[in-house]
Write an enzyme that holds these catalytic residues in place. Structure first.
Site: not given
Ligand code: PRP
Ligand code: URA
Length: 212
Positions: A111, A203
């Site tokens: 989602t 990521d």
């Molecule tokens: C990533 C990033 C942000 C989020 C951004 O975290 O560090 O927190 O995605 O995406 P958004 O703007 O669409 O919400 P992630 O959810 O991958 O978790 P992580 O930091 O635990 O890898």
């Molecule tokens: N979270 C990440 O870590 N990378 C992206 O490009 C988007 C969300």
């Protein structure tokens, strides 16, 4: 450089150079972590530009003189877990007395909605200048949720420091709360079908912690 009334792009040459290395697929976790820390430090330098000063007096080896010292609110750094953790130490090196709050959010891969799993903030958060830190501002869902939690707990002054933003993320955070001041090193092209920033850096959490 101003991108919008509430968005500053930190376009300093050192920042842009470090960002290029950060994006590179060949950059491993050790160098990636170091660069995230250095970029966070440089971003904090820019994001604290408007901090209040007061006059003070100091005696140098030569004479007494008036000087300026910080006089505004104290600071809270609030990383969005996990990737935001990579930005904390760089900012602490500039503001060692800052308190640290933590907000645990992950994006549901289907989602793309943020799911909360942890929130622990300093009790006096309302009296502090808050810096939310997260390297990526993609859909903006995670940052908007973090701002919501902070407002619910009384935070008034909020800055968001994200290394790379998508235009969609900037629009979302501005729509959610136009009073948040946003600092980024780049505004990229768009999001792909999986919600990743293009060109982005992949990521951020996985690259920081080597969990690819
Ligand atoms: C990533 C990033 C942000 C989020 C951004 O975290 O560090 O927190 O995605 O995406 P958004 O703007 O669409 O919400 P992630 O959810 O991958 O978790 P992580 O930091 O635990 O890898
Ligand atoms: N979270 C990440 O870590 N990378 C992206 O490009 C988007 C969300």
């Amino acid at each position: 450089m101003r991108y919008a009334h509430n968005v500053t792009v930190v376009d300093h040459p050192l920042v842009q150079h470090k960002l290029s290395v950060l994006r590179d697929i060949r950059t491993g976790p050790k160098e990636f972590r170091e660069l995230v820390g250095e970029l966070a430090q440089l971003m904090a330098y820019e994001a604290t530009r408007e901090f209040q000063l007061a006059e003070s007096t100091v005696t140098t080896p030569i004479c007494e003189t008036t000087t300026k010292v910080l006089a505004g609110k104290k600071v809270a750094i609030v990383p969005i877990l996990r990737a935001g953790l990579g930005m904390v130490d760089g900012i602490l090196s500039l503001i060692p007395a800052a308190k640290i709050g933590h907000i645990g959010l992950y994006r549901d891969p289907e989602t793309l909605q943020p799911v909360e799993y942890y929130c622990k903030l300093p009790e006096d958060i309302g009296e502090r200048d808050v810096m939310i830190v997260d390297p990526m501002l993609a859909t903006g869902g995670s940052a908007a949720a973090a701002v919501h939690f902070l407002r619910e707990r009384g935070a008034r002054s909020i800055r968001l420091l994200s290394i790379i933003a998508a235009p969609e993320g900037i629009a979302a955070i501005t729509a959610a709360d136009e009073h948040v001041q946003v600092y980024v090193c780049a505004v990229d092209s768009h999001l792909n079908d999986h919600g990743y920033i293009v060109p982005g850096l992949g990521d951020a959490g996985d690259r920081l912690f080597g969990t690819l």
